[in-house]
Scaffold this active site. Structure first.
Site, PDB file in Angstrom:
ATOM      1  CD  GLU A  46      60.175  48.129  16.616  1.00  0.00           C
ATOM      2  OE1 GLU A  46      60.346  47.460  15.574  1.00  0.00           O
ATOM      3  OE2 GLU A  46      59.620  47.671  17.641  1.00  0.00           O
ATOM      4  CB  CYS A  78      56.836  48.923  14.977  1.00  0.00           C
ATOM      5  SG  CYS A  78      56.291  48.231  16.549  1.00  0.00           S
ATOM      6  NE  ARG A 183      66.320  22.536  34.319  1.00  0.00           N
ATOM      7  CZ  ARG A 183      66.402  21.834  35.430  1.00  0.00           C
ATOM      8  NH1 ARG A 183      66.009  22.377  36.586  1.00  0.00           N
ATOM      9  NH2 ARG A 183      66.877  20.604  35.426  1.00  0.00           N
TER      10      ARG A 183
END
Length: 367
Positions: A46, A78, A183
């Site tokens: 944000e 935020c 992975r």
């Protein structure tokens, strides 16, 4: 929101141990700012999007994939930043799984007179942060079991038909590339010493994508039988952890540590190496996600212990037949695992069939 989700997905390997979050600021139908969180850059999505929008954020709509935070951590809240910027509406895909937030960020926005909508593309947003939700609620990593299987659900041919120290490939190149993507998205990958002795794997992230910390390669090896000349040990670069019993031979510990391996003795209630303790230790290391690439016995141990959250099964077209290495000796067949899965996805990957699903949803109970 689709663009915000795209931004969030692009931070795989870069946001952990924080969640993957994307944010888009829209003014009069035009995107005026966007951002995604990368842990090493500190600022949340944000904040980055608001900075890009500048004065155009006033009266705008903010689309964010996760509820804006309402507490002081590495950064200021935020939610407060969105209020200060003068946005008129915030659309959040999902509430936060973090108990420190859990609706408080949305309430802070409402109290400031900002219109709030919640739930747009919620399933996709939660899937991106399933590992974070698991870790923040249980202090353990999300455990994802991956297995490459024959069409009849076997892991490998009988031992006498295999060459020791050489990987036996069942699935095709497309499936193997998808494993590299898995992975890359994981914080750690775990196998057992029997797999090390049979296949001599590397277990590295070869996706080619950027990551902020190395993929931690973990071997469960009660008696420290991992060869010092194995590819795992020879490639160790502060990214290999071998977990053993308390009574493992001291000389073996010394030899492995001299080769750059971290060796840790794990003590469970039985006095032996304990999988639940293993997960506790990994959680304490801020590892959000653990990928299992194990043999039959360890697959069984994790499943019998109820420790698997998600499962990913690749099926080739090859039949290996009776006497081959089973999927999970002592637990059951892969078909039994399939039957237990929820939120099942079935797709084709090259010539192989992929089945993935959820055994335990880390978001369960979160509104």
């Amino acid at each position: 929101m689709r663009r915000a989700l795209e931004l969030a997905r692009a931070t795989a390997g870069l946001a952990s141990p924080n969640p993957q979050v994307g944010c888009v600021i829209v003014q009069d139908g035009t995107v005026v700012g966007e951002g995604a969180h990368r842990y090493d850059q500190r600022d949340h999505a944000e904040i980055i999007a608001l900075r890009a929008a500048g004065d155009r954020a006033r009266g705008a709509v903010g689309y964010v994939t996760l509820e804006p935070c309402s507490h002081h951590g590495r950064t200021a809240p935020c939610a407060d930043a969105l209020v200060a910027a003068g946005v008129r509406r915030v659309v959040a895909a999902t509430a936060d799984a973090n108990p420190l937030v859990a609706g408080r960020g949305l309430e802070r926005l409402r109290q400031a007179g900002i219109a709030v909508d919640i739930g747009l593309c919620q399933a996709e947003a939660r899937a991106i942060n399933s590992a974070f939700a698991c870790w923040i609620r249980t202090c353990r990593p999300l455990v994802r079991l991956k297995a490459a299987l024959s069409a009849d659900g076997m892991l490998a041919p009988p031992a006498e038909q295999r060459t020791a120290g050489q990987t036996f490939w069942i699935t095709g190149p497309e499936a193997r590339q998808q494993v590299q993507t898995m992975r890359h998205a994981a914080d750690a990958v775990l196998t057992g010493v029997e797999t090390v002795l049979a296949d001599d794997p590397l277990l590295t992230d070869r996706s080619g994508n950027e990551r902020r910390r190395p993929l931690l390669r973990i071997v469960l090896d009660s008696r420290l039988r991992t060869p010092v000349r194995s590819r795992l040990v020879q490639s160790a670069a502060n990214d290999l952890l071998i977990l053993c019993d308390p009574e493992a031979e001291a000389a073996r510990v010394t030899a492995l540590e001299a080769a750059g391996v971290e060796v840790m003795r794990i003590v469970g209630a039985s006095g032996r190496l304990d999988l639940e303790v293993v997960l506790d230790v990994l959680g304490q290391r801020n590892l959000l996600s653990l990928l299992l690439e194990c043999g039959s016995r360890l697959n069984s141990a994790f499943l019998c212990g109820g420790l698997v959250d998600h499962a990913v099964l690749f099926y080739s077209q090859t039949h290996l037949g009776p006497g081959s290495l089973p999927f999970a000796a002592g637990w059951g067949e892969a078909a039994q695992l399939e039957a237990k899965l929820q939120q099942v996805e079935r797709t084709q990957v090259g010539e192989d069939r992929l089945v993935r699903g959820v055994l335990r949803d880390p978001w369960a109970g979160i509104g």
